[in-house]
Write an enzyme that holds these catalytic residues in place. Structure first.
Site, PDB file in Angstrom:
ATOM      1  N   ASN A  49       0.917  -5.323 -11.703  1.00 50.22           N
ATOM      2  CA  ASN A  49       0.312  -6.652 -11.601  1.00 50.22           C
ATOM      3  C   ASN A  49       0.675  -7.484 -12.828  1.00 50.22           C
ATOM      4  O   ASN A  49       1.234  -6.958 -13.788  1.00 50.22           O
ATOM      5  CB  ASN A  49      -1.219  -6.538 -11.527  1.00 50.22           C
ATOM      6  CG  ASN A  49      -1.713  -6.170 -10.133  1.00 50.22           C
ATOM      7  OD1 ASN A  49      -0.995  -6.304  -9.149  1.00 50.22           O
ATOM      8  ND2 ASN A  49      -2.945  -5.712 -10.055  1.00 50.22           N
ATOM      9  N   TYR A  66      -0.814   4.139  -0.421  1.00 50.05           N
ATOM     10  CA  TYR A  66       0.391   3.366  -0.107  1.00 50.05           C
ATOM     11  C   TYR A  66       1.176   3.965   1.055  1.00 50.05           C
ATOM     12  O   TYR A  66       1.687   3.244   1.915  1.00 50.05           O
ATOM     13  CB  TYR A  66       1.265   3.208  -1.365  1.00 50.05           C
ATOM     14  CG  TYR A  66       0.650   2.224  -2.349  1.00 50.05           C
ATOM     15  CD1 TYR A  66      -0.533   2.540  -3.012  1.00 50.05           C
ATOM     16  CD2 TYR A  66       1.203   0.985  -2.587  1.00 50.05           C
ATOM     17  CE1 TYR A  66      -1.135   1.649  -3.888  1.00 50.05           C
ATOM     18  CE2 TYR A  66       0.608   0.084  -3.463  1.00 50.05           C
ATOM     19  CZ  TYR A  66      -0.553   0.426  -4.110  1.00 50.05           C
ATOM     20  OH  TYR A  66      -1.145  -0.463  -4.954  1.00 50.05           O
ATOM     21  N   HIS A  94      -2.276  -8.197  -1.049  1.00 47.86           N
ATOM     22  CA  HIS A  94      -0.929  -8.634  -1.447  1.00 47.86           C
ATOM     23  C   HIS A  94      -0.113  -9.075  -0.228  1.00 47.86           C
ATOM     24  O   HIS A  94       1.101  -8.877  -0.189  1.00 47.86           O
ATOM     25  CB  HIS A  94      -0.177  -7.523  -2.179  1.00 47.86           C
ATOM     26  CG  HIS A  94      -0.790  -7.117  -3.485  1.00 47.86           C
ATOM     27  ND1 HIS A  94      -0.411  -7.641  -4.689  1.00 47.86           N
ATOM     28  CD2 HIS A  94      -1.789  -6.241  -3.775  1.00 47.86           C
ATOM     29  CE1 HIS A  94      -1.120  -7.096  -5.658  1.00 47.86           C
ATOM     30  NE2 HIS A  94      -1.973  -6.247  -5.127  1.00 47.86           N
TER      31      HIS A  94
END
Ligand code: HDE
Length: 688
Positions: A144, A358, A71
């Site tokens: 998404n 993350y 991304h």
């Protein structure tokens, strides 16, 4: 003017005596000369003591931070979420309590595979990540535009991503999945097949971020104030309707405007045309979960809307572009583990793995544990704790106490709050430690088939063409055949079309399924783009190609008709200086013809003068403009003088997507464009 007050090229330098506008070093020291480094004599060596130069260059040398591993290419905008329906019976989340309340948000859209500088219209999944700055902390919904994922266990994520990104030896191809490594991995991972149907569909080439859905993908929990839990899947439904481009168009847009999607978002917001999405929830309980055909913890499966309807509870409006791309879009740090009281995770192994990943990635990208101090990441509600120090600490706890429990009493130091503090849903867990994929995750083809049969014929054709294109880029025949062996388990018609497209005459044996697929799942209309298109041309763009002397009345009628429709009109002309119309009025150009091909517009109109007619018909960029619009099934309006160009471009078969335009029927043309594409032409061009 003396030489000292001139720039190197002799032009006047921009100087000031105003203290407030005085350029300074990062230390605040006023700078007298920003053009020349400090040298020993006019032609001598640069001196090491030049602190102004040294500081400027040092900072420049460190401008880059690591781009996101996936991304990397994205675009962020500000907005707000407005609650339309309160759901206290389902969730104690503060954001879901008061109808009409607006919560600030930051949303970043992205592609997955390409590097930061790649193009926008890659065939790829799009990220749709939203940070809600709620009054009880930040909630990140990192989703998404496709409701399922390639893999079931986060353990496989590095492999998936390595396979799709550039091959390690040659460093290409980038920003695409049409290569051996990707399809090798996929063909050896049957769990990925369902998602590849979505990826080969037009969902992976959206016309704009504004015209695509978003999905939280995993099953989450909503937990109410009494501690009762329901399962939930989150959906974003674009008010603008769904729309994609066709593949040949995507390829050309990447050349014409690699920034097509980010420019589209910037332009729409800049023009006050704020895109909106409804937030929907699919809520269900253990009883549904136990009876559903698939495991609700398996992220390669969705729950059809016909089985659990999507309940709309609020609206996201994106209404402000960033002030600074780096400070906001690049530094925003989404984390799936940023949840708030009233929302909780489930045991989906993909989600659990993301919760580790993350935070790790932000530490690497942003260089320390204090990335929550960066304004775009900081909560907008009060926050207090005893975290301190570390790189770039912007605010440490005040006073003497930095530990807890403490006995420093009422001096304002923070305390736990069992009433509103986050509590995990007390799910019972027990089991043997093991590395095993649950049996309930074993079905890999049934929903792929359901997706395929839910599409219109055009969309099915595009899916088959998508596989054919991608597999034709694979040099290894065994890889191509292995993918085909899976498609045979999805749908015969799809497998046949792809085999024909590849020129395969001897079909392989179908792959052995881990579990026999269910073949009678009913079609779901919600899965098709064309069944969920808009009913207006609002937010779309007409490319109005004009020459000098074009009839003013037609131009004005078209401009008005499309403005009334809520659409944008971009003027395309032979020269960037613009044109003078038949009544002497002028139109400034947005694009010169070779810089504004028809692929960047949703429909086109050709309004030429008789004088220009013959010359323009011979002009190659003009021919491309028309032949592409025609081949991409766009609606085309024209005046008589454009007929030679239509003929030269092979677009003179007057089908229902073509209209000779006059001041009287410009509105009819705008209304016709609401269908967005004249798909019947594609059937005729490709299938007859
Ligand atoms: Fe991500 N993903 N992801 N992902 N993801 C990242 O975090 C990861 C997955 C998604 O605009 C990274 O900040 C793992 C699913 C979006 O800044 C990283 C797994 C979904 C974004 C990461 C997944 C997503 C990311 C890289 C498998 C849809 C961009 C940079 C378990 C529900 C956020 C970053 C933005 C970004 C890890 C799978 C969506 C490396 C391990 C499924 C929209 O942490």
């Amino acid at each position: 003017m003396t030489d000292e007050t001139r720039g190197k090229g002799g032009e006047p330098r921009q100087q000031t005596t105003d203290r407030d506008r005085t350029m300074t070093t990062a230390q605040g020291g006023p700078i007298s000369d920003d053009q020349n480094s400090l040298t020993a004599g006019p032609r001598g060596p640069v001196l090491m003591e030049d602190h102004v130069f040294r500081e400027k260059m040092f900072h420049f040398d460190h401008e880059r931070i690591p781009e996101r591993v996936v991304h990397a290419r994205g675009y962020g905008v500000h907005g707000h979420f407005e609650l339309k329906e309160a759901i206290p019976e389902l969730s104690a989340a503060d954001i879901f309590q008061r109808v009409g309340e607006k919560t600030p948000t930051f949303t970043r859209f992205s592609t997955v595979a390409g590097n930061k500088g790649s193009f926008d219209l890659a065939r790829d999944v799009r990220g749709f990540a939203t940070k809600f700055y709620t009054k009880e902390g930040n909630w990140d919904l990192v989703g998404n535009n496709i409701p399922v994922f390639f893999i079931q266990d986060a353990m496989k994520f590095p492999d998936l991503v390595h396979s799709v990104k550039a091959a390690p030896d040659r460093g290409f191809p980038q920003a695409q999945s049409a290569h051996d490594n990707f399809w090798d991995f996929i063909s050896l991972s049957p769990e990925a097949i369902h998602m590849t149907l979505w990826q080969m569909s037009d969902r992976a080439i959206p016309r704009s971020f504004r015209f695509m859905e978003g999905f939280g993908v995993h099953t989450f929990r909503l937990v109410n104030a009494e501690g009762k839990s329901h399962y939930v899947k989150f959906h974003w439904k674009p008010k603008q309707g769904l729309q994609s481009v066709v593949w040949n168009e995507a390829l050309k847009i990447n050349g014409a405007d690699p920034d097509f999607h980010r420019r589209d978002m910037w332009d729409a917001i800049d023009a006050g045309d704020f895109p909106q999405w409804d937030l929907g929830i699919q809520v269900f309980d253990d009883e549904f979960a136990d009876n559903f055909e698939f495991d609700i913890l398996d992220a390669t499966k969705l729950i059809p809307e016909e089985q659990v309807p999507v309940r709309i509870i609020g609206t996201l409006t994106l209404d402000a572009n960033v002030d600074n791309f780096f400070a906001e879009t690049e530094q925003v740090a989404f984390c799936t583990q940023n949840i708030v009281r009233g929302i909780d995770h489930t045991n989906d192994p993909l989600l659990q793995g993301r919760n580790f990943s993350y935070l790790d990635t932000q530490l690497k990208r942003l260089g320390g544990p204090n990335f929550t101090h960066i304004p775009i990441n900081a909560p907008k509600c009060p926050f207090h704790n005893f975290q301190q120090d570390g790189h770039m600490a912007m605010h440490n706890p005040k006073g003497r106490v930095n530990y807890e429990p403490n006995s420093w009493g009422e001096d304002g130091n923070p305390r736990e709050n069992p009433e509103i503090g986050f509590k995990s849903y007390p799910e019972e867990v027990s089991g043997t430690k093991q590395r095993v994929r649950s049996e309930t995750f074993a079905d890999h083809y049934s929903q792929a088939r359901q997706f395929y049969i839910s599409q219109t014929k055009i969309e099915q054709q595009h899916i088959a063409a998508g596989y054919t294109f991608e597999l034709s880029k694979c040099q290894e025949e065994p890889i191509r055949l292995r993918v085909l062996s899976h498609l045979m388990n999805v749908h015969d018609d799809l497998a046949k079309q792809v085999a024909e497209g590849l020129g395969v005459t001897q079909m392989p044996e179908p792959a052995t399924p881990a579990r026999e697929p269910i073949t009678d799942l009913p079609p779901s209309d919600a899965l098709s783009i064309l069944k969920n298109g808009p009913d207006s041309f609002a937010g779309r763009k007409l490319g109005l190609y004009l020459t000098d002397g074009a009839e003013a009345a037609v131009v004005e009628a078209l401009e008005k008709a499309f403005a009334d429709e809520g659409a944008m009109v971009a003027i395309v002309t032979p020269h960037i200086q613009g044109v003078t119309l038949s009544d002497g009025s002028t139109r400034a150009a947005d694009e010169k013809i070779d810089g504004g091909p028809s692929v960047v517009f949703d429909a086109v109109a050709l309004v030429f003068s008789d004088d220009a007619s013959g010359k323009i018909a011979k002009n190659k960029p003009s021919q491309d403009f028309v032949s592409d619009a025609y081949a991409h099934n766009k609606f085309i309006a024209w005046t008589k003088a454009a007929e030679p160009l239509l003929k030269a471009a092979g677009a003179d078969d007057m089908d229902g997507g073509m209209m000779e335009v006059s001041p009287d029927n410009a509105t009819d043309f705008a209304k016709t464009c609401r269908k967005l594409r004249f798909w019947e032409r594609e059937e005729k061009l490709n299938w007859e």
